[in-house]
Write an enzyme that holds these catalytic residues in place. Structure first.
Site, PDB file in Angstrom:
ATOM      1  N   ASN A   9       0.870  -1.179   0.000  1.00 35.33           N
ATOM      2  CA  ASN A   9       0.000   0.000   0.000  1.00 35.33           C
ATOM      3  C   ASN A   9       0.903   1.223   0.000  1.00 35.33           C
ATOM      4  O   ASN A   9       1.483   1.567   1.020  1.00 35.33           O
ATOM      5  CB  ASN A   9      -0.893  -0.042   1.246  1.00 35.33           C
ATOM      6  CG  ASN A   9      -1.742   1.213   1.385  1.00 35.33           C
ATOM      7  OD1 ASN A   9      -1.790   2.051   0.488  1.00 35.33           O
ATOM      8  ND2 ASN A   9      -2.415   1.343   2.519  1.00 35.33           N
ATOM      9  N   LYS A  11       0.142   4.237  -0.204  1.00 38.13           N
ATOM     10  CA  LYS A  11      -0.492   5.411   0.415  1.00 38.13           C
ATOM     11  C   LYS A  11      -0.253   6.650  -0.474  1.00 38.13           C
ATOM     12  O   LYS A  11      -0.168   6.502  -1.694  1.00 38.13           O
ATOM     13  CB  LYS A  11       0.006   5.594   1.854  1.00 38.13           C
ATOM     14  CG  LYS A  11      -0.165   4.294   2.674  1.00 38.13           C
ATOM     15  CD  LYS A  11      -0.010   4.462   4.148  1.00 38.13           C
ATOM     16  CE  LYS A  11      -0.219   3.126   4.834  1.00 38.13           C
ATOM     17  NZ  LYS A  11      -0.125   3.208   6.299  1.00 38.13           N
ATOM     18  N   HIS A  96      -9.405   1.148   4.972  1.00 39.55           N
ATOM     19  CA  HIS A  96      -8.138   1.357   5.665  1.00 39.55           C
ATOM     20  C   HIS A  96      -8.378   2.282   6.864  1.00 39.55           C
ATOM     21  O   HIS A  96      -9.201   3.197   6.793  1.00 39.55           O
ATOM     22  CB  HIS A  96      -7.101   1.964   4.709  1.00 39.55           C
ATOM     23  CG  HIS A  96      -5.729   1.917   5.297  1.00 39.55           C
ATOM     24  ND1 HIS A  96      -5.304   2.825   6.226  1.00 39.55           N
ATOM     25  CD2 HIS A  96      -4.715   1.030   5.129  1.00 39.55           C
ATOM     26  CE1 HIS A  96      -4.065   2.506   6.608  1.00 39.55           C
ATOM     27  NE2 HIS A  96      -3.684   1.421   5.952  1.00 39.55           N
ATOM     28  N   GLU A  98      -6.832   4.709   7.913  1.00 37.15           N
ATOM     29  CA  GLU A  98      -6.656   6.140   7.606  1.00 37.15           C
ATOM     30  C   GLU A  98      -7.912   6.706   6.951  1.00 37.15           C
ATOM     31  O   GLU A  98      -8.256   7.876   7.153  1.00 37.15           O
ATOM     32  CB  GLU A  98      -5.404   6.324   6.729  1.00 37.15           C
ATOM     33  CG  GLU A  98      -4.132   6.074   7.546  1.00 37.15           C
ATOM     34  CD  GLU A  98      -2.974   5.443   6.802  1.00 37.15           C
ATOM     35  OE1 GLU A  98      -2.954   5.489   5.561  1.00 37.15           O
ATOM     36  OE2 GLU A  98      -2.084   4.882   7.478  1.00 37.15           O
ATOM     37  N   GLU A 168      -5.274  -4.910  10.493  1.00 38.31           N
ATOM     38  CA  GLU A 168      -4.232  -3.918  10.725  1.00 38.31           C
ATOM     39  C   GLU A 168      -4.506  -3.201  12.039  1.00 38.31           C
ATOM     40  O   GLU A 168      -5.306  -2.246  12.073  1.00 38.31           O
ATOM     41  CB  GLU A 168      -4.213  -2.890   9.586  1.00 38.31           C
ATOM     42  CG  GLU A 168      -3.927  -3.486   8.227  1.00 38.31           C
ATOM     43  CD  GLU A 168      -3.346  -2.456   7.264  1.00 38.31           C
ATOM     44  OE1 GLU A 168      -2.233  -2.671   6.791  1.00 38.31           O
ATOM     45  OE2 GLU A 168      -3.996  -1.422   7.019  1.00 38.31           O
ATOM     46  N   GLY A 174       2.658   2.228  10.906  1.00 34.50           N
ATOM     47  CA  GLY A 174       3.624   3.321  10.786  1.00 34.50           C
ATOM     48  C   GLY A 174       4.314   3.681  12.096  1.00 34.50           C
ATOM     49  O   GLY A 174       4.980   4.711  12.183  1.00 34.50           O
ATOM     50  N   SER A 214       3.622  -2.165  10.368  1.00 30.32           N
ATOM     51  CA  SER A 214       5.074  -2.225  10.600  1.00 30.32           C
ATOM     52  C   SER A 214       5.694  -3.572  10.240  1.00 30.32           C
ATOM     53  O   SER A 214       6.600  -4.058  10.924  1.00 30.32           O
ATOM     54  CB  SER A 214       5.406  -1.838  12.044  1.00 30.32           C
ATOM     55  OG  SER A 214       4.991  -0.514  12.293  1.00 30.32           O
ATOM     56  N   GLY A 236       4.997   1.379   4.694  1.00 25.15           N
ATOM     57  CA  GLY A 236       6.308   2.016   4.495  1.00 25.15           C
ATOM     58  C   GLY A 236       7.319   1.139   3.769  1.00 25.15           C
ATOM     59  O   GLY A 236       8.022   1.615   2.862  1.00 25.15           O
TER      60      GLY A 236
HETATM   61  P1  13P Z   1       3.130   0.337   7.715  1.00 22.67           P
HETATM   62  O1  13P Z   1       3.636  -0.944   7.114  1.00 22.67           O
HETATM   63  O2  13P Z   1       3.848   1.550   7.243  1.00 22.67           O
HETATM   64  O3  13P Z   1       3.017   0.231   9.217  1.00 22.67           O
HETATM   65  O4  13P Z   1       1.633   0.521   7.189  1.00 22.67           O
HETATM   66  C1  13P Z   1       0.754  -0.543   7.240  1.00 22.67           C
HETATM   67  C2  13P Z   1      -0.457  -0.187   6.477  1.00 22.67           C
HETATM   68  O5  13P Z   1      -1.202   0.694   6.869  1.00 22.67           O
HETATM   69  C3  13P Z   1      -0.717  -0.876   5.223  1.00 22.67           C
HETATM   70  O6  13P Z   1      -1.979  -0.611   4.746  1.00 22.67           O
END
Ligand code: 13P
Length: 252
Positions: A9, A11, A96, A98, A168, A174, A214, A236
């Site tokens: 992802n 983002k 998601h 977010e 998640e 993150g 993460s 990330g």
């Molecule tokens: P990270 O791997 O950066 O923690 O993000 C996970 C995520 O939100 C994937 O959708």
């Protein structure tokens, strides 16, 4: 045997040229060395058509990170599932954390998005997960149950075969904190149990459930080794070619 999937992802990262470059390098790698898992790149909308062109006749799949809840019309700034599909993408991430927190998307709208995406021939990666306070107060099972039931459980059994669930935990996204493999296993098993009760054992056994939060090359193999963890949704680390490839290769 259910499908293993590793999805990146991206983002809101990378301008067009950078994104195309990353997609091309990941694509080149997996053309030469096909993965055991299905690999999906979930790019920003603006990259979709260009990345689709690069991925043609290759091994990777393509997805978007969100879609509209309406099929077409006067919805300025929105992108419909049909538009996503028309780029050549096959997946869309829905729900998601977010989107849930910054854009106030609730179970009702996420359910509408999921239905519309499925009816347009997209596969849905549906995200669920609790925030830190909910985990600390022991409410994570209840929270995830509510997200799964209200987000997905009015879909037909046939529609569910095109759904992937991504667990998640928001506190792990993150932050560098990861759920332990045991914490991931416990809740993945719980999620599979919910599907088993609602749709029967066979559908539940075939459901791919991803872990996200993460994930890194250093922890992926241990998390992916859990019996109910069928891959990962990577944030990330999906922006770095070598890290992303190492995570995909952690799938056994
Ligand atoms: P990270 O791997 O950066 O923690 O993000 C996970 C995520 O939100 C994937 O959708």
């Amino acid at each position: 045997m259910r499908k293993k999937i590793v999805a990146g992802n991206w983002k809101m990262n990378m301008e067009l040229a950078e994104g195309l470059k990353l997609a091309e390098s990941v694509d080149t790698y997996f053309r030469l060395k096909p993965s055991r898992a299905e690999v999906v790149l979930c790019t920003p909308f603006i990259h979709l058509a260009g990345v689709a062109e690069l991925l043609k006749d290759g091994k990777l799949c393509l997805g978007a990170q969100n879609c509209a809840s309406e099929p077409s019309g006067a919805y300025t700034g929105e992108i419909s599932p049909a538009m996503i599909k028309s780029t050549g993408a096959g997946y869309v991430i829905i729900g998601h954390s977010e989107r849930r927190s910054y854009y106030h998307e609730d179970n009702d709208i996420l359910n509408r998005k999921a239905k519309l995406a499925l009816s347009n021939g997209l596969k849905v990666i549906f995200c669920v997960g609790e925030v830190l306070g909910e985990r600390e107060s022991g409410k994570h099972f209840e929270v995830v149950k509510n997200q799964v039931e209200n987000g997905l459980f009015n879909l037909t059994a046939e529609e569910i075969t095109n759904v992937v669930v991504a667990y998640e935990p928001v506190w792990a996204i993150g932050t560098g904190l990861t759920a332990t493999p045991e914490q991931a296993q416990e809740i993945h098993q719980f999620i599979r149990g919910l599907f088993s009760e609602k749709y029967g054992k066979e559908i539940a056994e075939n459901l791919t459930i991803l872990y996200g939060g993460s994930c890194k090359p250093s922890n992926a193999a241990e998390i992916f080794s859990m019996p109910d963890v069928d891959g990962g949704l990577i944030g990330g680390a999906a922006l770095k070619k070598d890290d992303f490839i190492a995570i995909v290769e952690a799938i056994r």
